[in-house]
Design a protein around this motif. Structure first.
Motif, PDB file in Angstrom:
ATOM      1  N   ASP A  45       0.830  -1.202   0.000  1.00  0.00           N
ATOM      2  CA  ASP A  45       0.000   0.000   0.000  1.00  0.00           C
ATOM      3  C   ASP A  45       0.868   1.257   0.000  1.00  0.00           C
ATOM      4  OD1 ASP A  45      -2.213  -1.594   0.028  1.00  0.00           O
ATOM      5  OD2 ASP A  45      -2.623  -1.374   2.176  1.00  0.00           O
ATOM      6  N   LYS A  46       1.984   1.207   0.763  1.00  0.00           N
ATOM      7  CA  LYS A  46       2.874   2.368   0.837  1.00  0.00           C
ATOM      8  C   LYS A  46       3.516   2.621  -0.524  1.00  0.00           C
ATOM      9  CE  LYS A  46       6.964   4.145   3.224  1.00  0.00           C
ATOM     10  NZ  LYS A  46       8.010   3.869   4.242  1.00  0.00           N
TER      11      LYS A  46
ATOM     12  N   THR B 233       0.957   4.054  -2.867  1.00  0.00           N
ATOM     13  CA  THR B 233       0.656   5.454  -2.532  1.00  0.00           C
ATOM     14  C   THR B 233       1.771   6.374  -3.018  1.00  0.00           C
ATOM     15  OG1 THR B 233      -0.608   4.764  -0.589  1.00  0.00           O
ATOM     16  CG2 THR B 233       0.151   7.043  -0.650  1.00  0.00           C
TER      17      THR B 233
ATOM     18  N   CYS C 226       1.576  15.893  -0.124  1.00  0.00           N
ATOM     19  CA  CYS C 226       0.737  14.767  -0.536  1.00  0.00           C
ATOM     20  C   CYS C 226       0.916  13.555   0.369  1.00  0.00           C
ATOM     21  CB  CYS C 226       1.050  14.386  -1.985  1.00  0.00           C
ATOM     22  SG  CYS C 226       0.524  15.614  -3.198  1.00  0.00           S
ATOM     23  N   SER C 227       2.065  13.450   1.037  1.00  0.00           N
ATOM     24  CA  SER C 227       2.320  12.304   1.906  1.00  0.00           C
ATOM     25  C   SER C 227       1.546  12.381   3.214  1.00  0.00           C
ATOM     26  CB  SER C 227       3.822  12.188   2.208  1.00  0.00           C
ATOM     27  OG  SER C 227       4.539  11.943   1.002  1.00  0.00           O
ATOM     28  N   ALA C 228       1.100  13.578   3.595  1.00  0.00           N
ATOM     29  CA  ALA C 228       0.298  13.728   4.808  1.00  0.00           C
ATOM     30  C   ALA C 228      -1.079  13.112   4.590  1.00  0.00           C
ATOM     31  CB  ALA C 228       0.178  15.195   5.183  1.00  0.00           C
ATOM     32  N   GLU C 229      -1.776  12.796   5.671  1.00  0.00           N
ATOM     33  CA  GLU C 229      -3.091  12.171   5.571  1.00  0.00           C
ATOM     34  C   GLU C 229      -4.056  13.090   4.833  1.00  0.00           C
ATOM     35  OE1 GLU C 229      -6.503  10.090   8.442  1.00  0.00           O
ATOM     36  OE2 GLU C 229      -4.681  10.979   9.304  1.00  0.00           O
ATOM     37  N   GLY C 230      -4.642  12.606   3.785  1.00  0.00           N
ATOM     38  CA  GLY C 230      -5.579  13.387   2.982  1.00  0.00           C
ATOM     39  C   GLY C 230      -4.915  14.389   2.061  1.00  0.00           C
ATOM     40  N   GLY C 231      -3.566  14.415   2.068  1.00  0.00           N
ATOM     41  CA  GLY C 231      -2.850  15.415   1.269  1.00  0.00           C
ATOM     42  C   GLY C 231      -2.988  15.211  -0.222  1.00  0.00           C
TER      43      GLY C 231
ATOM     44  N   ASP D 177      -5.498  13.953  -1.935  1.00  0.00           N
ATOM     45  CA  ASP D 177      -6.817  14.420  -2.397  1.00  0.00           C
ATOM     46  C   ASP D 177      -6.857  15.944  -2.454  1.00  0.00           C
ATOM     47  OD1 ASP D 177      -7.721  11.820  -2.627  1.00  0.00           O
ATOM     48  OD2 ASP D 177      -8.569  11.778  -0.586  1.00  0.00           O
ATOM     49  N   THR D 178      -6.261  16.593  -1.439  1.00  0.00           N
ATOM     50  CA  THR D 178      -6.227  18.054  -1.432  1.00  0.00           C
ATOM     51  C   THR D 178      -5.425  18.595  -2.617  1.00  0.00           C
ATOM     52  OG1 THR D 178      -6.376  18.073   0.986  1.00  0.00           O
ATOM     53  CG2 THR D 178      -5.561  20.079  -0.067  1.00  0.00           C
TER      54      THR D 178
END
Length: 333
Positions: free
Chosen positions: A236-237, A240, A269-274, A276-277
């Motif tokens: 998964d990592k 991502t 982008c590596s942050a949670e939800g980054g 998508d933002t």
């Protein structure tokens, strides 16, 4: 109030006659009941003896004597008009360590029965309170050689009704029981009961093999599950990171962000939800003009400045231009 006749071998209401070998002296005192407060029968019934002193008091208050017969003839044969002679009379009672003992005046016949060991066990008959099973008064005792017989309760104190058919229970081999429980020969009732209770407690505490698995098997399965989860997390990592790099590189190719800001957007982008933002920002962000792209976020004098992309990103992230500018300065340092 009911009337009970019971003899329970080695447990509650049967006692070996204290007579010894042939020609030995016949005892004056005999044990009439076991130690209370609970009297248990091998037919599943139980009674209580919470106040043996009260039972002795009831005997003293009546002032009569309690007959000792053969096989409870007083209450089985007597009501039918058949002979039911006494072989002894209990003339006094006393409590010894929670049990009731009686002083007996034996007839010649009774002395002969005991001296020759014609009968070896003594079983009491008593009145008891039906609701609670509490023993109220001892009304007779019987010499018997069939302590495994289940004596039945009559319907009233006079024993006027014909007793129910008696059932011969399975004979018990005391030695086999003590051997199975790993007890010494001659173990008493309390030791046998304690051993049985211990076995039952251990059985309750021992896991059922059908319901549980060995710890080694469990640990092996746990290790496999942990390894599988680790591999899944790694996959998964990797997926991502691939998606983040693809999104940032695509934005750079489309002229939406400057190549110099690639590391900044990768971290975001590596942050949670980054991710998508970032995708939402890129979808509406204008292309960077060639002059701005050439400067790569710097003024001709070399000072760090915000380009159009940075300004749009600051809005998308809820940052002021000053905060975004400070962030870019840190990245350029």
């Amino acid at each position: 109030m009911d009337f009970a006749l019971d003899h329970l071998p080695g447990l509650a209401l049967n006692f070996q006659s204290p007579a010894g070998a042939q020609g030995s002296a016949v005892p004056e005192w005999v044990q009439l009941t076991p130690k209370g407060p609970r009297l248990a029968g091998n037919d599943g019934r139980t009674w209580t003896l919470p106040n043996p002193e009260a039972v002795v008091g009831a005997f003293n208050a009546r002032g009569d004597q309690v007959p000792i017969d053969l096989n409870h003839a007083t209450h089985i044969k007597g009501p039918k008009g058949e002979d039911a002679p006494a072989v002894g009379w209990v003339q006094a009672m006393e409590v010894r360590d929670g049990a009731i003992w009686g002083r007996v005046s034996w007839t010649d016949h009774g002395r002969q029965m005991l001296a020759t060991q014609s009968y070896k066990f003594l079983s009491p008959a008593f009145h008891f309170e039906k609701a609670k099973g509490e023993v109220l008064r001892i009304v007779s005792a019987g010499l018997t050689n069939t302590p495994n017989l289940k004596m039945v309760a009559l319907n009233n104190a006079q024993g006027a009704d014909t007793p129910a058919e008696q059932e011969t229970p399975m004979a018990l081999d005391a030695k086999k029981i003590t051997d199975a429980l790993k007890l010494q020969d001659g173990a008493n009732t309390e030791q046998v009961v304690l051993a049985i209770n211990t076995v039952q407690e251990k059985a309750a505490a021992t896991p059922d093999p059908a319901a549980f698995i060995p710890v080694e098997t469990h640990q092996l399965a746990l290790n496999r599950a942990t390894a599988a989860e680790a591999k899944l997390a790694e996959r998964d990592k990797a997926e991502t990171e691939t998606a983040i790099n693809a999104a940032v590189d695509a934005a750079i190719a489309d002229g939406k962000i400057a190549p110099a800001n690639r590391a900044h957007f990768l971290a975001m982008c590596s942050a949670e939800g980054g991710l998508d933002t970032f995708k939402a920002f890129v979808a509406t962000a204008p292309k960077v003009v060639e002059g701005t792209a050439a400067l790569d976020g710097k003024t001709p004098g070399g000072a760090v400045a915000l380009n159009a992309t940075d300004q749009e990103l600051a809005k998308a992230l809820g940052m002021t231009e000053a905060e975004m500018l400070e962030q870019k300065k840190k990245e350029e340092a």
